[in-house]
Scaffold this motif. Structure first.
Motif, PDB file in Angstrom:
ATOM      1  N   LEU A  28      11.213   0.771   2.295  1.00 18.56           N
ATOM      2  CA  LEU A  28       9.999   0.217   3.255  1.00 18.56           C
ATOM      3  C   LEU A  28       8.757   0.052   2.576  1.00 18.56           C
ATOM      4  O   LEU A  28       8.535   0.445   1.568  1.00 18.56           O
ATOM      5  CB  LEU A  28       9.848   1.439   4.203  1.00 18.56           C
ATOM      6  N   ARG A  29       8.079  -1.094   3.022  1.00 17.65           N
ATOM      7  CA  ARG A  29       6.766  -1.419   2.354  1.00 17.65           C
ATOM      8  C   ARG A  29       5.865  -1.609   3.640  1.00 17.65           C
ATOM      9  O   ARG A  29       6.131  -2.232   4.642  1.00 17.65           O
ATOM     10  CB  ARG A  29       6.856  -2.814   1.799  1.00 17.65           C
ATOM     11  N   ILE A  30       4.773  -0.914   3.518  1.00 11.01           N
ATOM     12  CA  ILE A  30       3.628  -1.103   4.471  1.00 11.01           C
ATOM     13  C   ILE A  30       2.465  -1.710   3.751  1.00 11.01           C
ATOM     14  O   ILE A  30       1.950  -1.233   2.893  1.00 11.01           O
ATOM     15  CB  ILE A  30       3.277   0.136   5.066  1.00 11.01           C
ATOM     16  N   GLU A  31       2.013  -2.880   4.348  1.00 12.15           N
ATOM     17  CA  GLU A  31       0.697  -3.388   3.665  1.00 12.15           C
ATOM     18  C   GLU A  31      -0.251  -3.119   3.996  1.00 12.15           C
ATOM     19  O   GLU A  31      -0.502  -2.365   5.320  1.00 12.15           O
ATOM     20  CB  GLU A  31       0.888  -5.186   3.744  1.00 12.15           C
ATOM     21  N   LYS A  32      -1.520  -3.459   3.189  1.00 12.15           N
ATOM     22  CA  LYS A  32      -2.839  -3.035   3.572  1.00 12.15           C
ATOM     23  C   LYS A  32      -3.153  -3.663   5.021  1.00 12.15           C
ATOM     24  O   LYS A  32      -2.915  -4.732   5.232  1.00 12.15           O
ATOM     25  CB  LYS A  32      -3.916  -3.545   2.471  1.00 12.15           C
ATOM     26  N   MET A  35       0.780  -0.966  -0.088  1.00  6.67           N
ATOM     27  CA  MET A  35       0.061  -0.084  -0.112  1.00  6.67           C
ATOM     28  C   MET A  35       0.837   1.380   0.083  1.00  6.67           C
ATOM     29  O   MET A  35       0.436   2.105  -0.676  1.00  6.67           O
ATOM     30  CB  MET A  35      -0.864   0.021   1.484  1.00  6.67           C
ATOM     31  N   ILE A  36       2.005   1.278   0.932  1.00  3.71           N
ATOM     32  CA  ILE A  36       2.939   2.213   1.101  1.00  3.71           C
ATOM     33  C   ILE A  36       4.134   1.641   0.694  1.00  3.71           C
ATOM     34  O   ILE A  36       4.441   0.801   1.041  1.00  3.71           O
ATOM     35  CB  ILE A  36       3.047   2.874   2.054  1.00  3.71           C
ATOM     36  N   GLU A  37       4.996   2.175  -0.411  1.00  2.00           N
ATOM     37  CA  GLU A  37       6.392   1.710  -0.719  1.00  2.00           C
ATOM     38  C   GLU A  37       7.334   2.832  -0.938  1.00  2.00           C
ATOM     39  O   GLU A  37       7.008   3.781  -1.596  1.00  2.00           O
ATOM     40  CB  GLU A  37       6.096   0.793  -1.907  1.00  2.00           C
ATOM     41  N   PHE A  38       8.285   2.657  -0.062  1.00  4.83           N
ATOM     42  CA  PHE A  38       9.622   3.867  -0.221  1.00  4.83           C
ATOM     43  C   PHE A  38      10.679   3.104  -0.963  1.00  4.83           C
ATOM     44  O   PHE A  38      10.978   1.797  -0.574  1.00  4.83           O
ATOM     45  CB  PHE A  38      10.205   4.117   1.061  1.00  4.83           C
ATOM     46  N   GLN A  39      11.335   3.420  -2.099  1.00  5.43           N
ATOM     47  CA  GLN A  39      12.314   2.634  -2.763  1.00  5.43           C
ATOM     48  C   GLN A  39      13.492   3.671  -2.618  1.00  5.43           C
ATOM     49  O   GLN A  39      13.542   4.689  -3.365  1.00  5.43           O
ATOM     50  CB  GLN A  39      11.881   2.423  -4.325  1.00  5.43           C
ATOM     51  N   SER A  40      14.575   3.230  -1.961  1.00  2.17           N
ATOM     52  CA  SER A  40      15.628   4.214  -1.658  1.00  2.17           C
ATOM     53  C   SER A  40      15.411   5.475  -1.645  1.00  2.17           C
ATOM     54  O   SER A  40      15.946   6.240  -2.565  1.00  2.17           O
ATOM     55  CB  SER A  40      17.065   3.655  -2.704  1.00  2.17           C
ATOM     56  N   VAL A  41      14.572   6.015  -0.791  1.00  5.94           N
ATOM     57  CA  VAL A  41      14.311   7.494  -0.621  1.00  5.94           C
ATOM     58  C   VAL A  41      15.467   8.221   0.047  1.00  5.94           C
ATOM     59  O   VAL A  41      15.974   7.720   1.311  1.00  5.94           O
ATOM     60  CB  VAL A  41      13.019   7.530   0.103  1.00  5.94           C
ATOM     61  N   ASN A  42      15.897   9.275  -0.466  1.00  2.00           N
ATOM     62  CA  ASN A  42      16.790  10.011   0.227  1.00  2.00           C
ATOM     63  C   ASN A  42      16.142  11.673   0.331  1.00  2.00           C
ATOM     64  O   ASN A  42      15.404  12.119  -0.619  1.00  2.00           O
ATOM     65  CB  ASN A  42      18.087  10.524  -0.674  1.00  2.00           C
TER      66      ASN A  42
END
Lengths: 242, 224
Positions: free
Chosen positions: A22-26, A1-8
């Motif tokens: 980071l992944r946050i599921e439903k 549901m929310i996904e961060f891909q190598s965020v700077n």
């Protein structure tokens, strides 16, 4: 549901988020903790783009936040945000605070919006405060109105940025109870908090952040009883010692 | 002291001078009220432009404010009176010149008040509004401006009072406002003390009611 891909993310030369994945599921409830200045508030403020990021990608429901054709206003309507300082509109009553966005952003009629608001005020335990202005409410009541205001848009995700940090101790529980109920109903939640009791009871997963990185991540049980990083152990010993 | 001079000329002083009904172009109210309304509307746009993210909106607004705050009002009135007709090759009426000069000049000050008022509203208010899915324009209209306007009332009313009194400067281009009307009567009657005391009282009554109304408004708009 929310996904961060190598965020700077940088504030000037300060590197506040360092390669976050980071992944946050439903339906998942994730608690983010860590010392102040570790980037945990920044992390959740990036989710509805209150803060821009400089590199990497954040996806909400598969939609890229960096997409220039993204309807940011519509996306934000789906994500509730609860602030440390409540940020209720001081010139409007509790009822008006809640019905504003449904009426203006969703074009719901006033009677219908007020019906939703009345139900929400009941749900957060202050049905008698509809006509009160924020200045006449206690901190805990204000924060519960703020939660009701966010819920009135029927969001898919709720973000909480230290929701109890500005509250007197005796008001913390009334807010945490509302949040626990919400988690119990299956809401997807990301919560920045120092309330370790809440984290232990409600969270599915706990993240520990330090200096812009997620350095520990696990279920409450492993997090509290068997943390792997020495930094986490040090942090836990400080906040759990009394 | 003999105030019969005031009684004898009361029609001219009040109807012509204060209100603008008479044989001359004039009237303090007829100039001040539209100047306040139009100047405030222009001021809101200038204040918003000063806060715009785009430099080519923000910078012209800043130049405008800095420029008109830095020159005397009398000079601005003279410009519109002498220079604009030269450039446009048409004569401009006194009323049009005076009103334009006041609106243009006052909008610079009012724009700064509007900008400061908007900035006085905590950033969390806009963040909260946008987080619930309001557009930036709805956020400004329903959340920021109502709070900003309330915070602006004292500064705004001070500026409105200054503007109201400054309308007496329009007399330099022959606009017959309250001050000019008193001067005309005095040239004939030579009763400066009585006449100028009378108009002082009239000005004061007007400005005092403005500040009383402002105080009432401020109280009424305080929530809770």
């Amino acid at each position: 549901m929310i996904e961060f891909q190598s965020v700077n993310k940088w504030y000037g030369s300060l590197h506040v988020l360092r390669g976050i994945n980071l992944r946050i599921e439903k339906g998942e409830v994730v608690v983010v903790c860590g010392p102040s200045g570790s980037g945990k508030s920044t992390l959740i403020r990036c989710i509805n783009r209150l803060e821009p990021i400089q590199s990497g990608e954040i996806l909400i429901d598969g939609k890229r936040l960096s997409d220039p054709s993204l309807d940011l206003t519509a996306l934000r309507a789906e994500i509730g945000f609860v602030f440390q300082q409540f940020n209720l509109y001081p010139h409007l009553s509790a009822m008006e605070n809640i019905v504003l966005a449904p009426m203006k952003a969703r074009k719901i009629s006033r009677p219908e919006a007020e019906e939703i608001a009345t139900r929400l005020l009941e749900r957060v335990g202050i049905p008698d405060k509809a006509a009160s202005y924020p200045a006449n409410l206690s901190g805990g009541q204000q924060q519960r109105v703020a939660i009701a205001r966010a819920l009135a848009m029927q969001p898919k995700i709720m973000l909480f940025d230290e929701p109890t940090s500005a509250l007197d101790p005796e008001m913390i529980n009334e807010v945490l109870e509302v949040m626990s109920d919400l988690a119990g109903e299956g809401m997807t939640m990301a919560v920045v908090t120092h309330e370790m009791g809440f984290a232990r009871r409600v969270a599915h997963r706990i993240l520990f952040m330090d200096e812009g990185q997620i350095i520990e991540e696990g279920s409450p049980q492993t997090f509290f009883e068997n943390p792997s990083s020495p930094r986490t152990k040090q942090f836990l010993s400080k906040i759990l010692s009394h | 002291m003999d105030f019969t001079v005031v009684a004898k000329n009361i029609d001219f002083l009040i109807l012509q001078g204060l209100l603008g009904f008479g044989n001359f172009v004039g009237g303090t109210f007829r100039l001040a009220i539209p100047a306040i309304v139009l100047g405030f509307i222009l001021g809101i746009f200038i204040g918003l432009a000063r806060l715009a993210r785009t430099p080519w909106i923000r910078i012209p607004a800043m130049v405008y404010v800095e420029f008109f705050r830095g020159v005397p009002l009398v000079m601005v009135i003279f410009w519109f009176w002498f220079i604009i007709p030269l450039l446009l090759r048409v004569p401009l009426p006194e009323y049009g010149v005076a009103l334009t000069a006041f609106v243009v000049f006052e909008a610079a000050y009012l724009g700064e008040i509007v900008r400061a008022g908007i900035q006085s509203v905590a950033r969390g208010q806009a963040e909260a509004a946008m987080s619930t899915g309001l557009t930036p324009a709805q956020t400004m209209g329903y959340v920021i401006l109502p709070q900003a306007l309330r915070n602006m009332i004292p500064a705004l009313v001070t500026q409105f009072i200054v503007l109201f009194k400054d309308t007496s400067l329009a007399s330099i281009i022959g606009y017959v406002d309250l001050t000019k009307a008193a001067e005309i009567v005095n040239n004939r009657e030579i009763r400066p003390f009585e006449l100028y005391l009378f108009i002082a009282v009239v000005y004061w009554l007007c400005t005092y009611s403005m500040s009383r109304y402002a105080r009432y408004l401020e109280r009424r708009l305080t929530p809770g």
